[in-house]
Write an enzyme that holds these catalytic residues in place. Structure first.
Site, PDB file in Angstrom:
ATOM      1  CD1 TRP A  21      -2.212   2.034   0.411  1.00  0.00           C
ATOM      2  CD2 TRP A  21      -3.015   1.102   2.267  1.00  0.00           C
ATOM      3  NE1 TRP A  21      -3.312   2.769   0.804  1.00  0.00           N
ATOM      4  CE2 TRP A  21      -3.816   2.223   1.937  1.00  0.00           C
ATOM      5  CE3 TRP A  21      -3.338   0.375   3.413  1.00  0.00           C
ATOM      6  CZ2 TRP A  21      -4.919   2.609   2.706  1.00  0.00           C
ATOM      7  CZ3 TRP A  21      -4.431   0.766   4.170  1.00  0.00           C
ATOM      8  CH2 TRP A  21      -5.209   1.868   3.815  1.00  0.00           C
ATOM      9  CG  ASP A  52      -1.282  -8.094  -0.874  1.00  0.00           C
ATOM     10  OD1 ASP A  52      -2.055  -8.964  -1.307  1.00  0.00           O
ATOM     11  OD2 ASP A  52      -1.660  -6.967  -0.498  1.00  0.00           O
ATOM     12  CE1 TYR A  57      -3.871  -1.098  -1.612  1.00  0.00           C
ATOM     13  CE2 TYR A  57      -1.987  -2.545  -1.825  1.00  0.00           C
ATOM     14  CZ  TYR A  57      -3.195  -2.245  -1.254  1.00  0.00           C
ATOM     15  OH  TYR A  57      -3.728  -3.094  -0.307  1.00  0.00           O
ATOM     16  CG  HIS A 122      -9.039  -4.476  -2.733  1.00  0.00           C
ATOM     17  ND1 HIS A 122      -8.211  -3.512  -3.280  1.00  0.00           N
ATOM     18  CD2 HIS A 122      -8.782  -4.454  -1.403  1.00  0.00           C
ATOM     19  CE1 HIS A 122      -7.506  -2.939  -2.326  1.00  0.00           C
ATOM     20  NE2 HIS A 122      -7.851  -3.496  -1.164  1.00  0.00           N
ATOM     21  CB  SER A 153      -8.779  -8.788   0.474  1.00  0.00           C
ATOM     22  OG  SER A 153      -8.384  -8.001   1.569  1.00  0.00           O
TER      23      SER A 153
END
Length: 328
Positions: A21, A52, A57, A122, A153
């Site tokens: 991130w 990941d 991002y 996501h 996720s």
């Protein structure tokens, strides 16, 4: 670096891996491709082989950085990305196979890779987990060679349990840390029974569990730890694990007494996650190479003692559990 198997993917991945991130920016710090490349190279140098990322991002910048890493290194690096959060609005109705297919193809272009080792939904809205056609899409993408595995996720334990009902779900990514302990009760054993890998995100509660923050700590205007404490931008549980900042600081002070010494709490928090055999890896982020090296070293710490585990549980039960346990 020690390795664990990532569920039914069969991948042997580093216990301490990397979440990116920060590598895409948006954490209140200036960022550049050079900084991203330095962090990623430091990760591989430290033995990390699982990265990941996500298409949101840095609007693809993180995926691009990960792709550059894979192309310039000789080591086998497993790439996991995510899709779905680009949908505006981010609603159940917006989740359509055609849109998700387009996101996967965008990720392939961003990374410059021919196939993606793992693509994760996501944190979709809860109703998406009740739509088989969404999960069937990824079987088609796998047959086309565009993805190797599907993961999800999730924000909540209940979503994870529903995702486990789909045979092609190979991994679950979930928040799990000293301030978010509920997943260990039911979700972890059920994932293990189905041979689904567990990827743990937010292990340091957005940095709160580093022990470096205090009442006077200020975060930049574009840092989610500043603007999302009440969940106005996305799920509140992603920021400080949903724990009130002042409450979290008080709990951290108690935990520092359990794990005394400079940097000891952050390392212990990562090692605590690895005490659970169901966990395949933990993916702390890093804003600079030094953080990466420090995080990776936690894998080599001795197991926490029975007394330390009990002390952690006591702090959680008294200060945190009544406020957040049933929410996520």
């Amino acid at each position: 670096m020690h390795h664990r198997t990532l569920g039914k993917t069969g991948f042997s991945i580093s216990e301490i891996s990397l979440g990116t991130w920060q590598v895409g920016g948006k954490w209140g710090e200036p960022f550049s491709d050079a900084t991203a490349d330095a962090i990623l190279d430091a990760a591989v140098d430290a033995g990390v082989n699982f990265i990941d990322t996500a298409d949101v991002y840095g609007d693809g910048a993180s995926e691009a950085a990960v792709g550059r890493l894979v192309r310039r290194r000789s080591e086998r690096i497993f790439v996991a990305t995510k899709c779905g959060r680009r949908l505006q609005p981010h609603t159940n109705a917006a989740y359509q196979p055609a849109a998700l297919r387009g996101f996967v193809e965008d990720s392939l272009r961003n990374t410059g890779l021919d196939t993606l080792d793992l693509v994760q939904l996501h944190c979709p809205p809860t109703n998406v987990f009740y739509r088989p056609e969404i999960f069937e899409l990824f079987e088609k993408l796998r047959e086309e060679g565009k993805v190797q595995n599907l993961g999800v996720s999730v924000e909540r334990v209940e979503e994870g349990l529903k995702a486990l009902e789909y045979p092609n779900v190979a991994t679950l990514q979930v928040i799990f840390n000293l301030f978010r302990q509920r997943p260990a009760e039911l979700l972890f054993p059920e994932a293990k029974r189905r041979n689904v890998g567990i990827i743990v995100r937010v292990p340091l509660a957005s940095g709160l569990l580093t022990g470096k923050f205090g009442p006077q700590t200020e975060f930049a205007a574009d840092d989610h730890r500043n603007f999302n404490r009440d969940g106005t931008a996305f799920d509140k549980g992603e920021t400080f694990s949903g724990v009130d900042y002042t409450t979290g600081l008080a709990a951290v002070e108690e935990l520092k007494a359990v794990f005394p010494g400079e940097g000891a709490l952050a390392a212990a928090a990562l090692r605590w996650v690895l005490m659970f055999d169901e966990v395949s890896c933990v993916i702390p982020g890093a804003s600079r190479p030094a953080q990466l090296v420090s995080n990776a070293a936690a894998a080599d710490l001795p197991a926490l003692t029975v007394g330390q585990m009990a002390a952690v549980r006591d702090v959680y039960q008294r200060r945190i559990q009544p406020l957040v346990h049933q929410l996520w």
